[in-house]
Design an enzyme around this catalytic site. Structure first.
Site, PDB file in Angstrom:
ATOM      1  N   ARG A   1      53.467  46.299  48.374  1.00 16.60           N
ATOM      2  CA  ARG A   1      53.210  47.375  47.419  1.00 16.60           C
ATOM      3  C   ARG A   1      54.129  48.467  48.104  1.00 16.60           C
ATOM      4  NH1 ARG A   1      48.072  45.395  44.995  1.00 16.60           N
ATOM      5  NH2 ARG A   1      49.238  43.582  44.246  1.00 16.60           N
TER       6      ARG A   1
ATOM      7  N   GLU B   1      35.061  36.313  41.246  1.00 22.04           N
ATOM      8  CA  GLU B   1      36.421  36.406  40.740  1.00 22.04           C
ATOM      9  C   GLU B   1      37.173  35.418  40.143  1.00 22.04           C
ATOM     10  OE1 GLU B   1      38.814  39.019  42.466  1.00 22.04           O
ATOM     11  OE2 GLU B   1      40.395  38.911  40.862  1.00 22.04           O
TER      12      GLU B   1
ATOM     13  N   LYS C   1      33.742  38.808  38.025  1.00 20.12           N
ATOM     14  CA  LYS C   1      34.886  39.731  37.695  1.00 20.12           C
ATOM     15  C   LYS C   1      35.892  38.731  37.048  1.00 20.12           C
ATOM     16  CE  LYS C   1      38.254  42.012  40.582  1.00 20.12           C
ATOM     17  NZ  LYS C   1      38.651  43.108  41.702  1.00 20.12           N
TER      18      LYS C   1
ATOM     19  N   SER D   1      42.380  43.990  36.775  1.00 16.19           N
ATOM     20  CA  SER D   1      43.354  44.835  35.749  1.00 16.19           C
ATOM     21  C   SER D   1      44.860  43.703  35.734  1.00 16.19           C
ATOM     22  CB  SER D   1      43.928  46.163  36.192  1.00 16.19           C
ATOM     23  OG  SER D   1      44.554  46.079  37.350  1.00 16.19           O
ATOM     24  N   GLY D   2      44.932  42.828  36.574  1.00 23.44           N
ATOM     25  CA  GLY D   2      45.958  41.878  36.568  1.00 23.44           C
ATOM     26  C   GLY D   2      47.152  42.016  36.156  1.00 23.44           C
TER      27      GLY D   2
HETATM   28  P1  13P Z   1      44.015  44.065  39.891  1.00 19.82           P
HETATM   29  O1  13P Z   1      43.072  45.244  39.433  1.00 19.82           O
HETATM   30  O2  13P Z   1      45.473  44.838  40.601  1.00 19.82           O
HETATM   31  O3  13P Z   1      44.379  42.733  39.373  1.00 19.82           O
HETATM   32  O4  13P Z   1      43.413  43.591  41.274  1.00 19.82           O
HETATM   33  C1  13P Z   1      41.978  43.444  41.390  1.00 19.82           C
HETATM   34  C2  13P Z   1      41.663  42.471  42.424  1.00 19.82           C
HETATM   35  O5  13P Z   1      40.670  42.718  43.117  1.00 19.82           O
HETATM   36  C3  13P Z   1      42.315  41.241  42.459  1.00 19.82           C
HETATM   37  O6  13P Z   1      41.761  40.291  43.189  1.00 19.82           O
END
Ligand code: 13P
Length: 344
Positions: A33, A177, A221, A263-264
């Protein structure tokens, strides 16, 4: 920790419109990033960026808990106070990423499985002692012409369920998740994403039940049901919300304490608008669980650009972060409107 306390923590993570800040990027991911912004890829820069986020004034009004990577769990602020204590002092709950990342899954067409079960109960005990109250494990599912395969869904669901059981036995609330990737390079439609979400959630809850995981003492999640990033189909928030609510209501037991979306790869405003619409649809069709956010990129992107590696920009960066956090809280409460993006 007794079962009742775990349920209380799980509820506190998702209630009142507050959501989670996923600041648990691994060293490699955080450096990725930083790279396009030419921010030095050093521990000091990663620490400093995260200190800026965690000390944003009033952050605890919007953020219920923060997911940390191991490196951050051991770090202190400039003035010597630990970052874990900073989270607690600001009214938030500290959590820890426990998976060890993705590896190729043998005998699949490029699918991935998440590792990290070996020695997990000892790591849970160590992080519990350091003050963590919850944990995260991320599995990913990629959509392609022949994927996901049954064996990839099965292996990932099984690992998530083993992780969740070990967490609950050791006193941590598991965030479970399972991300159906929107950015794996495929051009799948919203309808395909919907069908894959159905298969994935079905395998997941089957495995969780099999391992005896308490649904009340966990937070799910999931991803939202959206078309692949390369798809020419553009889904309006209403379509995303209808599809997401349908799939969740079909496959997520009502006993689950809460749902906190990732958010993905959605844009910041897109992730907020979709969360808001999901909550509006949920109001209409009825919903057994709070529906909030556990965003990484969609909470941090604007702040990272504003900070740009310099503490001289900390105040502007904190304002950018607090704006996203506040708007996402309003979305989780069904009180967000697009006009709010332009208010100062
Ligand atoms: P993002 O919201 O950037 O997808 O990250 C969430 C997350 O915890 C990914 O493991």
């Amino acid at each position: 920790m007794n079962a009742q306390t775990l349920v209380e923590v799980a509820r506190a993570m998702v209630s009142g419109g507050r959501g989670l800040l996923a600041a648990d990027e691994s060293v490699a991911t955080e450096n990725r990033r930083f790279a396009p912004l030419h921010i030095p890829e050093t521990e000091e820069m990663r620490r400093s960026f995260r200190e800026m986020l965690l000390t944003a004034p009033g952050v605890g009004k919007y953020i219920s808990g923060v997911i940390l990577f191991d490196e951050t769990m051991h770090e202190n602020r400039y003035d010597g106070v630990s970052l874990v204590q900073t989270i607690v002092d600001n009214g938030m709950i500290p959590g820890i990423k426990l998976d060890k990342g993705l590896v190729p899954q043998a005998l699949t067409e490029g699918e991935q499985v998440t590792e990290g079960l070996d020695g997990l109960s000892a790591r849970v005990a160590a992080y519990f002692k350091m003050g963590a109250k919850f944990a995260k494990w991320r599995a990913v599912v990629s959509i392609g012409p022949k994927t996901p395969s049954h064996r990839a869904l099965y292996a990932n669901a099984h690992a998530l369920a083993r992780y969740a059981a070990i967490c609950q036995a050791g006193g941590l609330v598991p965030i479970v998740e399972m991300e159906i990737l929107m950015d794996s390079g495929h051009d799948h439609s919203l309808e395909t994403s919907f069908a894959v979400h159905e298969r994935a959630l079905r395998s997941l809850f089957d495995a969780l039940a099999e391992q005896g995981v308490s649904f009340e003492a966990m937070v799910l999640k999931p991803s939202m049901v959206v078309p692949g990033e390369k798809s020419s189909q553009k889904a309006a928030p209403r379509q995303v919300a209808d599809a997401t609510m349908t799939v969740l209501k079909r496959w997520v037991p009502s006993a689950v304490s809460g749902v906190a979306f990732l958010s993905g790869g959605q844009g910041d405003e897109e992730a907020t608008a979709n969360l808001s619409e999901i909550n509006s649809v949920a109001e209409r069709v009825g919903r057994p669980w709070p529906l909030t956010f556990s965003y990484g990129r969609a909470l941090q992107q604007a702040a990272l650009h504003a900070w740009n590696g310099s503490d001289a920009n900390a105040k502007v960066a904190q304002a950018a972060f607090l704006k996203r956090a506040r708007l996402n809280m309003l979305a989780a409460l069904g009180k967000y409107t697009a006009e709010m993006e332009h208010e100062t």
